[in-house]
Design a protein around this motif. Structure first.
Motif, PDB file in Angstrom:
ATOM      1  N   UNK A  53      46.956  34.065  49.042  1.00  0.00           N
ATOM      2  CA  UNK A  53      45.544  34.380  49.208  1.00  0.00           C
ATOM      3  C   UNK A  53      44.726  34.032  47.988  1.00  0.00           C
ATOM      4  N   UNK A  54      45.274  34.297  46.807  1.00  0.00           N
ATOM      5  CA  UNK A  54      44.554  34.021  45.571  1.00  0.00           C
ATOM      6  C   UNK A  54      44.426  32.516  45.339  1.00  0.00           C
ATOM      7  N   UNK A  55      45.501  31.784  45.601  1.00  0.00           N
ATOM      8  CA  UNK A  55      45.438  30.326  45.430  1.00  0.00           C
ATOM      9  C   UNK A  55      44.409  29.724  46.371  1.00  0.00           C
ATOM     10  N   UNK A  56      44.426  30.165  47.623  1.00  0.00           N
ATOM     11  CA  UNK A  56      43.499  29.627  48.603  1.00  0.00           C
ATOM     12  C   UNK A  56      42.062  29.955  48.224  1.00  0.00           C
ATOM     13  N   UNK A  57      41.842  31.156  47.730  1.00  0.00           N
ATOM     14  CA  UNK A  57      40.489  31.547  47.321  1.00  0.00           C
ATOM     15  C   UNK A  57      39.988  30.657  46.182  1.00  0.00           C
ATOM     16  N   UNK A  58      40.828  30.437  45.183  1.00  0.00           N
ATOM     17  CA  UNK A  58      40.417  29.606  44.048  1.00  0.00           C
ATOM     18  C   UNK A  58      40.167  28.166  44.479  1.00  0.00           C
ATOM     19  N   UNK A  59      40.971  27.675  45.413  1.00  0.00           N
ATOM     20  CA  UNK A  59      40.780  26.315  45.919  1.00  0.00           C
ATOM     21  C   UNK A  59      39.479  26.208  46.708  1.00  0.00           C
ATOM     22  N   UNK A  60      39.197  27.208  47.540  1.00  0.00           N
ATOM     23  CA  UNK A  60      37.994  27.174  48.372  1.00  0.00           C
ATOM     24  C   UNK A  60      36.709  27.283  47.552  1.00  0.00           C
TER      25      UNK A  60
ATOM     26  N   UNK B 151      50.685  35.553  36.797  1.00  0.00           N
ATOM     27  CA  UNK B 151      50.050  34.236  36.902  1.00  0.00           C
ATOM     28  C   UNK B 151      48.979  34.121  35.815  1.00  0.00           C
ATOM     29  N   UNK B 152      48.861  32.936  35.288  1.00  0.00           N
ATOM     30  CA  UNK B 152      47.778  32.630  34.350  1.00  0.00           C
ATOM     31  C   UNK B 152      46.747  31.780  35.088  1.00  0.00           C
ATOM     32  N   UNK B 153      45.520  32.276  35.148  1.00  0.00           N
ATOM     33  CA  UNK B 153      44.434  31.517  35.779  1.00  0.00           C
ATOM     34  C   UNK B 153      43.550  30.989  34.657  1.00  0.00           C
ATOM     35  N   UNK B 154      43.652  29.701  34.399  1.00  0.00           N
ATOM     36  CA  UNK B 154      43.000  29.062  33.252  1.00  0.00           C
ATOM     37  C   UNK B 154      41.654  28.460  33.675  1.00  0.00           C
ATOM     38  N   UNK B 155      40.575  28.871  32.978  1.00  0.00           N
ATOM     39  CA  UNK B 155      39.228  28.402  33.308  1.00  0.00           C
ATOM     40  C   UNK B 155      38.705  27.371  32.304  1.00  0.00           C
ATOM     41  N   UNK B 156      39.554  26.920  31.382  1.00  0.00           N
ATOM     42  CA  UNK B 156      39.063  26.077  30.291  1.00  0.00           C
ATOM     43  C   UNK B 156      38.621  24.686  30.751  1.00  0.00           C
TER      44      UNK B 156
ATOM     45  N   UNK C  31      36.807  23.979  33.364  1.00  0.00           N
ATOM     46  CA  UNK C  31      35.566  24.026  34.126  1.00  0.00           C
ATOM     47  C   UNK C  31      35.742  24.576  35.516  1.00  0.00           C
ATOM     48  N   UNK C  32      36.982  24.664  35.974  1.00  0.00           N
ATOM     49  CA  UNK C  32      37.270  25.320  37.242  1.00  0.00           C
ATOM     50  C   UNK C  32      38.651  25.966  37.101  1.00  0.00           C
ATOM     51  N   UNK C  33      38.916  27.023  37.854  1.00  0.00           N
ATOM     52  CA  UNK C  33      40.161  27.775  37.652  1.00  0.00           C
ATOM     53  C   UNK C  33      41.396  27.015  38.107  1.00  0.00           C
ATOM     54  N   UNK C  34      42.439  27.077  37.297  1.00  0.00           N
ATOM     55  CA  UNK C  34      43.731  26.489  37.635  1.00  0.00           C
ATOM     56  C   UNK C  34      44.784  27.585  37.528  1.00  0.00           C
ATOM     57  N   UNK C  35      45.446  27.863  38.628  1.00  0.00           N
ATOM     58  CA  UNK C  35      46.412  28.963  38.699  1.00  0.00           C
ATOM     59  C   UNK C  35      47.823  28.443  38.471  1.00  0.00           C
ATOM     60  N   UNK C  36      48.534  29.086  37.571  1.00  0.00           N
ATOM     61  CA  UNK C  36      49.887  28.656  37.219  1.00  0.00           C
ATOM     62  C   UNK C  36      50.877  28.965  38.340  1.00  0.00           C
ATOM     63  N   UNK C  37      52.071  28.466  38.190  1.00  0.00           N
ATOM     64  CA  UNK C  37      53.181  28.888  39.035  1.00  0.00           C
ATOM     65  C   UNK C  37      53.531  30.335  38.689  1.00  0.00           C
ATOM     66  N   UNK C  38      54.302  31.003  39.543  1.00  0.00           N
ATOM     67  CA  UNK C  38      54.684  32.381  39.205  1.00  0.00           C
ATOM     68  C   UNK C  38      55.449  32.449  37.890  1.00  0.00           C
ATOM     69  N   UNK C  39      55.085  33.408  37.073  1.00  0.00           N
ATOM     70  CA  UNK C  39      55.808  33.731  35.849  1.00  0.00           C
ATOM     71  C   UNK C  39      55.984  32.549  34.894  1.00  0.00           C
ATOM     72  N   UNK C  40      54.872  31.989  34.421  1.00  0.00           N
ATOM     73  CA  UNK C  40      54.984  30.932  33.408  1.00  0.00           C
ATOM     74  C   UNK C  40      55.600  31.507  32.135  1.00  0.00           C
ATOM     75  N   UNK C  41      56.120  30.624  31.292  1.00  0.00           N
ATOM     76  CA  UNK C  41      56.851  31.085  30.110  1.00  0.00           C
ATOM     77  C   UNK C  41      55.993  31.964  29.212  1.00  0.00           C
TER      78      UNK C  41
END
Length: 477
Positions: free
Chosen positions: A26-33, A125-130, A132-142
């Motif tokens: 749901x979160x990935x789809x929301x960020x994509x939309x 998850x890390x949601x990176x906004x640097x 200009x748009x949010x990019x969501x990491x894979x589960x449990x990044x290092x």
């Protein structure tokens, strides 16, 4: 413009996130939309479900990967809501940001934590906004695993929540307010002044930093933190229960393990049995067959000074010295911070009882323990100012089974009770022994009888019925 007005006028520039979307998919789809709207980090916070703007806590001294300083605090938002009937719904999500100061890490990221309430499983998850748009990491990044994993690795236990506790949250705004309650009404003037100064600096930033514009101006008080603390402990027990069930000889020791959670006299019972009734040869309520006591010998998890003590007298001397070293070090750090009027993050530990000169080495409930190894576990656990019961730790670690990764520490420690009878019962079949025992009366007597019966099937050591270190009990004080 006041914070209240700013909050009232702050709106999400797109369709807000809904409760049903608090899943990875749901979160990935929301960020994509919403990618076309180019939502900024502070705008994303405004799009979370309303509960997150009201239920939050503020870290002036976060030492996690997403760190903070008092003038640029970290805010952790959650969908946990306290309940009047003392049975609140467990949280299923946390989102956090910091104030964005250039000295901090992850200033352009939202850290998202999703939790399965039924299993306690934690995914980060890390949601990176640097960009200009949010990019969501894979589960449990290092980056997340470094703190939320096991010694920086992902293992069978999965990720775990990190909360200082139990009860005491001195790195958070208002977290020091509970200290007098857990310290028998005692106060420490200099410590309290330091914590107030750090909290006030963070509250000032909450009002002025636009990143926090969508938060309710009513900062939840320490009661919210304490109720959330209990919910975190519950989630952690749910997560750890299957790990406990996989430990060596669990079916034989599960009754005693459960007893450490619900039987207040069990510590004294076990101490009595290990010391053969003590000097007065007092009759004991035994939990184990004598033949099984040889299994409790391991000391590898104890700190060196504690492990090397050969008598109770020496152990107590070493314990007092270690407590005093901790206290003096903390006192000096507090005085230095206050003399400099510092508003820097706490880089030292403030725990309940840490600043009190000790007349008694252990709390009254455990001070009567005279078995040397059991007392070593009690002293070592007290030095962590932890929440785990010494007997719980002893039942596992004296058999060579580590428990330090079952807590909610940023590194291994003992800040959460890991054992819960209800959580262990919940993972048994419907006709499981613990379920049946729990539903009957005389719970502790039934657990003790079951423990004796179960441990009678353990093979005795060839050299005799007593454990290897019996001769080194050192009962003189």
């Amino acid at each position: 413009m006041t914070l209240a007005t700013a909050t009232a006028n702050a709106t999400c520039k797109t369709t807000p996130l809904t409760d049903s979307q608090l899943t990875e998919t749901g979160l990935r789809q929301y960020l994509e939309n919403t990618k076309a709207q180019k939502i900024r980090l502070d705008e994303f916070v405004c799009c979370l479900p309303e509960v997150f703007s009201k239920q939050y806590f503020v870290a002036h001294s976060s030492v996690a990967a997403q760190n903070s300083i008092p003038s640029s605090p970290r805010v952790v938002m959650t969908n946990f809501t306290p309940s009047d009937n003392s049975v609140p719904e467990l949280p299923s999500a946390f989102f956090s940001i910091n104030g964005g100061h250039a000295s901090l890490n992850q200033t352009n990221s939202v850290e998202a934590v999703l939790i399965d309430r039924k299993t306690g499983k934690v995914e980060l998850y890390d949601i990176d906004f640097s960009s200009g748009h949010p990019e969501m990491s894979k589960p449990n990044p290092q980056t997340c695993v470094n703190c939320h994993g096991t010694y920086g690795r992902a293992d069978a236990g999965g990720m775990h929540l990190i909360f200082e506790g139990p009860d005491v949250w001195p790195r958070f705004v208002g977290g020091g307010d509970v200290l007098p309650l857990v310290e028998d009404g005692k106060t420490h003037t200099e410590r309290d002044a330091l914590l107030r100064r750090l909290s006030n600096a963070s509250l000032k930033s909450l009002k002025e930093n636009p990143r926090f514009k969508c938060l309710s101006p009513a900062v939840p008080d320490v009661r919210f933190q304490m109720e959330l603390d209990a919910a975190v402990a519950k989630l952690n027990r749910i997560r750890v229960a299957p790990l406990i069930a996989q430990t060596k000889d669990y079916e034989k020791f599960k009754y005693a393990i459960a007893g450490t959670d619900v039987c207040p006299t069990m510590l004294n019972d076990v101490n009595c049995q290990l010391t053969a009734g003590g000097p007065k040869k007092t009759p004991c309520n035994s939990w184990f067959t004598p033949e099984s006591l040889h299994l409790f010998t391991d000391q590898s998890s104890l700190r060196d000074q504690i492990r090397n003590a050969d008598t109770v007298l020496e152990l107590d001397r070493v314990g007092f010295e270690l407590f005093e070293q901790q206290r003096v070090k903390t006192e000096k750090a507090i005085r230095k911070a206050n003399s400099e009027r510092s508003v820097a993050s706490l880089d030292f530990d403030i725990r309940a009882r840490a600043l009190q000169p000790r007349k008694r080495l252990l709390p009254l409930a455990t001070d009567g323990v005279q078995d040397l190894l059991l007392r070593k576990y009690a002293v070592d656990t007290e030095l962590y100012h932890g929440g785990i019961k010494p007997l719980t730790r002893y039942l596992f670690e004296a058999r060579g089974i580590p428990t330090a990764t079952w807590g909610t520490d940023i590194v291994a420690g003992y800040q959460r009770p890991a054992v819960g009878l209800s959580e262990l019962s919940a993972i048994e079949p419907k006709n499981g022994d613990l379920r049946q025992i729990q539903s009957a009366g005389n719970l502790c007597d039934r657990l003790r009888a079951a423990s004796i019966a179960a441990t009678s099937t353990l093979a005795p050591k060839a050299s005799g019925v007593l454990r290897a270190n019996t001769k080194k009990q050192g009962l003189s004080r």
